[in-house]
Design a protein around this motif. Structure first.
Motif, PDB file in Angstrom:
ATOM      1  N   CYS A 241       3.119  -0.283 -16.839  1.00  0.00           N
ATOM      2  CA  CYS A 241       2.414  -1.511 -17.171  1.00  0.00           C
ATOM      3  C   CYS A 241       3.118  -2.732 -16.591  1.00  0.00           C
ATOM      4  CB  CYS A 241       2.284  -1.676 -18.694  1.00  0.00           C
ATOM      5  SG  CYS A 241       3.865  -1.905 -19.503  1.00  0.00           S
ATOM      6  N   GLY A 242       4.324  -2.548 -16.039  1.00  0.00           N
ATOM      7  CA  GLY A 242       4.977  -3.668 -15.404  1.00  0.00           C
ATOM      8  C   GLY A 242       5.719  -4.583 -16.362  1.00  0.00           C
TER       9      GLY A 242
ATOM     10  N   ILE B 288     -12.543 -16.727  -7.191  1.00  0.00           N
ATOM     11  CA  ILE B 288     -11.129 -16.462  -7.468  1.00  0.00           C
ATOM     12  C   ILE B 288     -10.987 -15.053  -8.036  1.00  0.00           C
ATOM     13  CG2 ILE B 288      -9.071 -17.288  -8.672  1.00  0.00           C
ATOM     14  CD1 ILE B 288     -10.548 -19.989  -9.026  1.00  0.00           C
ATOM     15  N   PRO B 289     -10.222 -14.174  -7.361  1.00  0.00           N
ATOM     16  CA  PRO B 289     -10.046 -12.822  -7.893  1.00  0.00           C
ATOM     17  C   PRO B 289      -9.378 -12.850  -9.268  1.00  0.00           C
ATOM     18  CG  PRO B 289      -9.223 -12.971  -5.622  1.00  0.00           C
ATOM     19  CD  PRO B 289      -9.508 -14.370  -6.082  1.00  0.00           C
ATOM     20  N   PHE B 290      -9.875 -12.009 -10.191  1.00  0.00           N
ATOM     21  CA  PHE B 290      -9.252 -11.905 -11.513  1.00  0.00           C
ATOM     22  C   PHE B 290      -7.753 -11.651 -11.374  1.00  0.00           C
ATOM     23  CE2 PHE B 290     -13.316 -10.055 -13.712  1.00  0.00           C
ATOM     24  CZ  PHE B 290     -13.968 -11.259 -13.510  1.00  0.00           C
ATOM     25  N   GLU B 291      -7.415 -10.794 -10.399  1.00  0.00           N
ATOM     26  CA  GLU B 291      -6.010 -10.417 -10.240  1.00  0.00           C
ATOM     27  C   GLU B 291      -5.146 -11.637  -9.937  1.00  0.00           C
ATOM     28  OE1 GLU B 291      -3.168  -7.352  -7.713  1.00  0.00           O
ATOM     29  OE2 GLU B 291      -5.240  -7.684  -7.086  1.00  0.00           O
ATOM     30  N   LEU B 292      -5.648 -12.511  -9.052  1.00  0.00           N
ATOM     31  CA  LEU B 292      -4.912 -13.728  -8.720  1.00  0.00           C
ATOM     32  C   LEU B 292      -4.731 -14.584  -9.972  1.00  0.00           C
ATOM     33  CD1 LEU B 292      -3.753 -15.308  -6.173  1.00  0.00           C
ATOM     34  CD2 LEU B 292      -5.837 -16.651  -6.303  1.00  0.00           C
ATOM     35  N   MET B 293      -5.804 -14.712 -10.755  1.00  0.00           N
ATOM     36  CA  MET B 293      -5.722 -15.484 -11.994  1.00  0.00           C
ATOM     37  C   MET B 293      -4.709 -14.871 -12.948  1.00  0.00           C
ATOM     38  SD  MET B 293      -9.750 -16.300 -12.678  1.00  0.00           S
ATOM     39  CE  MET B 293      -9.403 -17.074 -14.264  1.00  0.00           C
ATOM     40  N   ARG B 294      -4.722 -13.535 -13.016  1.00  0.00           N
ATOM     41  CA  ARG B 294      -3.849 -12.857 -13.969  1.00  0.00           C
ATOM     42  C   ARG B 294      -2.375 -13.011 -13.584  1.00  0.00           C
ATOM     43  NH1 ARG B 294      -0.714 -11.384 -16.711  1.00  0.00           N
ATOM     44  NH2 ARG B 294      -0.537  -9.613 -18.136  1.00  0.00           N
ATOM     45  N   VAL B 295      -2.080 -12.856 -12.283  1.00  0.00           N
ATOM     46  CA  VAL B 295      -0.674 -12.904 -11.886  1.00  0.00           C
ATOM     47  C   VAL B 295      -0.166 -14.341 -11.785  1.00  0.00           C
ATOM     48  CG1 VAL B 295      -0.779 -10.661 -10.747  1.00  0.00           C
ATOM     49  CG2 VAL B 295      -1.098 -12.736  -9.386  1.00  0.00           C
ATOM     50  N   TYR B 296      -1.079 -15.301 -11.723  1.00  0.00           N
ATOM     51  CA  TYR B 296      -0.675 -16.702 -11.751  1.00  0.00           C
ATOM     52  C   TYR B 296      -1.091 -17.370 -13.060  1.00  0.00           C
ATOM     53  CZ  TYR B 296       1.007 -16.864  -6.937  1.00  0.00           C
ATOM     54  OH  TYR B 296       1.735 -16.672  -5.790  1.00  0.00           O
TER      55      TYR B 296
ATOM     56  N   GLN C 165       4.192 -10.001 -12.263  1.00  0.00           N
ATOM     57  CA  GLN C 165       3.153  -9.159 -12.843  1.00  0.00           C
ATOM     58  C   GLN C 165       2.765  -8.101 -11.812  1.00  0.00           C
ATOM     59  OE1 GLN C 165       1.994  -9.944 -16.135  1.00  0.00           O
ATOM     60  NE2 GLN C 165       3.770 -11.275 -15.961  1.00  0.00           N
ATOM     61  N   VAL C 166       2.849  -6.842 -12.185  1.00  0.00           N
ATOM     62  CA  VAL C 166       2.500  -5.786 -11.230  1.00  0.00           C
ATOM     63  C   VAL C 166       1.415  -4.892 -11.821  1.00  0.00           C
ATOM     64  CG1 VAL C 166       4.771  -5.790 -10.163  1.00  0.00           C
ATOM     65  CG2 VAL C 166       4.314  -4.219 -12.041  1.00  0.00           C
ATOM     66  N   GLY C 167       0.728  -4.166 -10.927  1.00  0.00           N
ATOM     67  CA  GLY C 167      -0.275  -3.216 -11.378  1.00  0.00           C
ATOM     68  C   GLY C 167      -1.503  -3.863 -11.983  1.00  0.00           C
ATOM     69  N   LYS C 168      -1.840  -5.074 -11.536  1.00  0.00           N
ATOM     70  CA  LYS C 168      -2.982  -5.793 -12.110  1.00  0.00           C
ATOM     71  C   LYS C 168      -4.216  -5.707 -11.219  1.00  0.00           C
ATOM     72  CE  LYS C 168      -0.503  -6.985 -15.567  1.00  0.00           C
ATOM     73  NZ  LYS C 168      -0.720  -6.248 -16.833  1.00  0.00           N
ATOM     74  N   ARG C 169      -4.199  -4.772 -10.279  1.00  0.00           N
ATOM     75  CA  ARG C 169      -5.289  -4.708  -9.305  1.00  0.00           C
ATOM     76  C   ARG C 169      -6.643  -4.502  -9.969  1.00  0.00           C
ATOM     77  NH1 ARG C 169      -6.783  -0.284  -5.319  1.00  0.00           N
ATOM     78  NH2 ARG C 169      -5.376   1.017  -6.505  1.00  0.00           N
ATOM     79  N   GLU C 170      -6.668  -3.696 -11.035  1.00  0.00           N
ATOM     80  CA  GLU C 170      -7.950  -3.352 -11.672  1.00  0.00           C
ATOM     81  C   GLU C 170      -8.245  -4.237 -12.874  1.00  0.00           C
ATOM     82  OE1 GLU C 170      -9.930  -0.938 -10.445  1.00  0.00           O
ATOM     83  OE2 GLU C 170      -8.476  -0.594  -8.839  1.00  0.00           O
TER      84      GLU C 170
END
Length: 138
Positions: A134-135, A28-36, A53-58
């Motif tokens: 930072c969104g 599971i990508p961290f980004e997916l976890m973060r935005v969900y 949530q935006v800009g969470k790619r990194e």
């Protein structure tokens, strides 16, 4: 519900590897976890109040705290640490990751952040530049 048999945080690839006792395993990508993240900060306090949530790619995960024997609480390096991910929810993120990802990109697109995330899990999208900011909207 299946229970996890193994959880590994892969900092370099930004993936949470999780295996369940029904034989399924997910990255599971961290980004997916973060935005969900199931936290109030992301979910809002009712339907339709989700905060995009935006800009969470990194985004990275600096640590994971166990919550009882039913969940984990990942500590994200952007300071977000209030999301409690139950085994049930992690299983959903893993098994429905592709469609959740598409929904997220659709929401980004609808909000005018085309390609803000910059990648599909496992692929690089050409020409996508990360947006700054930072969104958070106050």
């Amino acid at each position: 519900m299946p229970n996890p048999t193994d959880i590994a945080v892969r900092q370099k690839s930004r993936l949470l590897d999780i295996a369940f006792d029904d034989g399924s395993s997910f990255s599971i990508p961290f980004e997916l976890m973060r935005v969900y993240s199931p936290s109030a900060e992301v979910k809002g306090h009712g339907p339709g109040q989700e905060v995009l949530q935006v800009g969470k790619r990194e985004v990275g995960i600096t640590g994971v705290e166990p919550v009882g024997n039913y969940a984990i609480k990942p500590l994200f390096d952007d300071g977000h640490g209030s999301g409690i991910f139950t085994w049930d929810y992690l299983y959903k993120l893993g098994s429905e990751g592709a469609s959740l990802w598409r929904q997220y990109l659709d929401r980004l697109h609808a909000a005018g952040f085309a390609g803000d995330s910059g990648r599909e899990p496992g692929t690089e999208l050409p020409g996508a530049a990360p947006k700054s900011g930072c969104g958070h909207h106050h």
